[in-house]
Design a protein around this motif. Structure first.
Motif, short mmCIF file in Angstrom:
data_model
loop_
_atom_site.label_atom_id
_atom_site.label_comp_id
_atom_site.label_asym_id
_atom_site.label_seq_id
_atom_site.Cartn_x
_atom_site.Cartn_y
_atom_site.Cartn_z
N TYR A 175 17.31 -27.60 -34.40
CA TYR A 175 15.93 -27.62 -34.90
C TYR A 175 15.94 -27.60 -36.43
O TYR A 175 16.64 -26.78 -37.03
N CYS A 176 15.14 -28.45 -37.04
CA CYS A 176 14.96 -28.32 -38.47
C CYS A 176 13.79 -27.38 -38.74
O CYS A 176 12.92 -27.18 -37.88
N TYR A 177 13.80 -26.80 -39.92
CA TYR A 177 12.87 -25.73 -40.27
C TYR A 177 12.49 -25.86 -41.74
O TYR A 177 13.33 -26.16 -42.58
N ILE A 178 11.22 -25.65 -42.03
CA ILE A 178 10.80 -25.54 -43.43
C ILE A 178 9.84 -24.38 -43.58
O ILE A 178 9.15 -23.99 -42.63
N ASN A 179 9.83 -23.80 -44.76
CA ASN A 179 8.82 -22.83 -45.14
C ASN A 179 8.14 -23.36 -46.39
O ASN A 179 8.80 -23.61 -47.40
N THR A 180 6.84 -23.54 -46.29
CA THR A 180 6.09 -24.07 -47.41
C THR A 180 4.80 -23.28 -47.57
O THR A 180 4.10 -23.08 -46.57
N SER A 215 7.24 -28.85 -52.56
CA SER A 215 6.41 -27.74 -52.13
C SER A 215 7.12 -26.83 -51.14
O SER A 215 6.55 -25.83 -50.69
N ILE A 216 8.34 -27.16 -50.78
CA ILE A 216 9.09 -26.41 -49.77
C ILE A 216 9.91 -25.32 -50.44
O ILE A 216 10.68 -25.58 -51.36
N THR A 217 9.78 -24.10 -49.93
CA THR A 217 10.51 -22.96 -50.48
C THR A 217 11.89 -22.84 -49.86
O THR A 217 12.88 -22.59 -50.55
N VAL A 218 11.93 -23.01 -48.54
CA VAL A 218 13.19 -22.92 -47.81
C VAL A 218 13.20 -24.01 -46.75
O VAL A 218 12.18 -24.27 -46.11
N MET A 219 14.33 -24.65 -46.55
CA MET A 219 14.48 -25.61 -45.45
C MET A 219 15.87 -25.44 -44.87
O MET A 219 16.78 -24.97 -45.56
N GLY A 220 15.98 -25.82 -43.61
CA GLY A 220 17.29 -25.65 -43.01
C GLY A 220 17.35 -26.10 -41.57
O GLY A 220 16.44 -26.79 -41.08
N TRP A 221 18.42 -25.70 -40.93
CA TRP A 221 18.68 -26.08 -39.55
C TRP A 221 19.08 -24.84 -38.74
O TRP A 221 19.84 -24.00 -39.22
N TYR A 222 18.58 -24.77 -37.52
CA TYR A 222 18.94 -23.75 -36.56
C TYR A 222 19.38 -24.46 -35.28
O TYR A 222 19.13 -25.66 -35.10
N ARG A 223 20.01 -23.69 -34.40
CA ARG A 223 20.37 -24.26 -33.10
C ARG A 223 20.23 -23.22 -32.01
O ARG A 223 20.27 -22.02 -32.28
N GLN A 224 20.09 -23.72 -30.80
CA GLN A 224 19.88 -22.82 -29.66
C GLN A 224 20.51 -23.40 -28.40
O GLN A 224 20.39 -24.61 -28.14
N LEU A 241 20.87 -19.32 -36.91
CA LEU A 241 20.91 -20.06 -38.16
C LEU A 241 22.17 -20.92 -38.24
O LEU A 241 23.27 -20.44 -37.93
N VAL A 242 22.01 -22.16 -38.65
CA VAL A 242 23.15 -23.02 -38.96
C VAL A 242 23.33 -23.07 -40.47
O VAL A 242 24.39 -22.78 -41.01
N THR A 243 22.25 -23.44 -41.17
CA THR A 243 22.30 -23.52 -42.62
C THR A 243 20.89 -23.56 -43.19
O THR A 243 19.97 -24.06 -42.55
N ILE A 244 20.73 -22.97 -44.36
CA ILE A 244 19.47 -23.08 -45.08
C ILE A 244 19.75 -23.34 -46.54
O ILE A 244 20.82 -23.02 -47.05
N ILE A 245 18.76 -23.92 -47.20
CA ILE A 245 18.82 -24.14 -48.64
C ILE A 245 17.47 -23.76 -49.21
O ILE A 245 16.42 -24.08 -48.64
N THR A 246 17.50 -23.04 -50.32
CA THR A 246 16.25 -22.61 -50.95
C THR A 246 15.89 -23.55 -52.09
O THR A 246 16.70 -24.37 -52.54
N SER A 247 14.66 -23.41 -52.58
CA SER A 247 14.20 -24.26 -53.68
C SER A 247 14.98 -24.01 -54.96
O SER A 247 15.01 -24.87 -55.84
N SER A 248 15.62 -22.85 -55.06
CA SER A 248 16.45 -22.55 -56.23
C SER A 248 17.85 -23.12 -56.11
O SER A 248 18.66 -23.00 -57.03
N GLY A 249 18.15 -23.71 -54.94
CA GLY A 249 19.46 -24.34 -54.76
C GLY A 249 20.49 -23.49 -54.05
O GLY A 249 21.63 -23.92 -53.85
N THR A 250 20.10 -22.29 -53.63
CA THR A 250 21.03 -21.45 -52.88
C THR A 250 21.22 -22.01 -51.48
O THR A 250 20.25 -22.31 -50.80
N ILE A 251 22.46 -22.11 -51.06
CA ILE A 251 22.78 -22.64 -49.72
C ILE A 251 23.56 -21.59 -48.95
O ILE A 251 24.47 -20.96 -49.50
#
Length: 115
Positions: A94-99, A30-39, A47-57
Motif C-alpha cells: 500500500y502506498c501512503y501519504i500524509n498531507t 504539499s505532502i509531509t510524509v509518503m511511503g509504502w506499507y505491506r500486509q 512499514l516498508v519505507t517512508i520519506i519525509t518532506s525534509s528528505g529523511t528516509i
C-alpha cells in the motif's frame, strides 16, 4: 478528494525485481510524509519505507539495501524499486501519504515472490 492509484505488482521469482508506482492527485510539495506499507493475511500492516518532506528516509531492516523509495515531482508519482525479492516479501503493498495533517492510502497491489 485525494486519490492514490497504485500499479506494478505481480508475480516474480526469488531474486527478481519489481517497481511499484503510486500516482497521487496531490502535489508532492504539499505532502509531509509518503511511503509504502505491506500486509499479509492475519498480520498487521507493517512499514516498508517512508520519506519525509525534509528528505529523511527510513527503511524496515528487512528491506534495507534491496528496496528504494523515490518520487517524481513533475507527475506526482512515487515509486518503490524492489530488488533481490524474497518469498517473505510476498504481501499486498500500500502506498501512503500524509498531507495537511490527513492520511490517505492506495488500494493496494499484490506482490507475490515464488518459484
Amino acid at each position: 478528494q485525494v486519490h492514490l492509484v497504485e500499479s506494478g505488482g505481480g508475480l516474480v521469482q526469488p531474486g527478481g525485481s519489481l517497481r511499484l508506482s503510486c500516482a497521487t492527485s496531490e502535489s508532492m510539495f504539499s505532502i509531509t510524509v509518503m511511503g509504502w506499507y505491506r500486509q499479509v493475511p492475519g498480520k498487521e500492516r507493517e512499514l516498508v519505507t517512508i520519506i519525509t518532506s525534509s528528505g529523511t528516509i527510513k527503511y524496515a531492516d528487512s528491506v534495507k539495501g534491496r528496496f528504494t523509495i523515490s518520487s517524481d515531482n513533475s507527475d506526482n508519482t512515487m515509486y518503490l524499486q524492489m530488488n533481490g525479492l524474497k518469498p517473505e516479501d510476498t504481501a499486498v503493498y500500500y502506498c501512503y501519504i500524509n498531507t495537511l495533517g490527513r492520511s490517505f492510502w492506495g488500494q493496494g497491489t499484490q506482490v507475490t515472490v515464488s518459484s
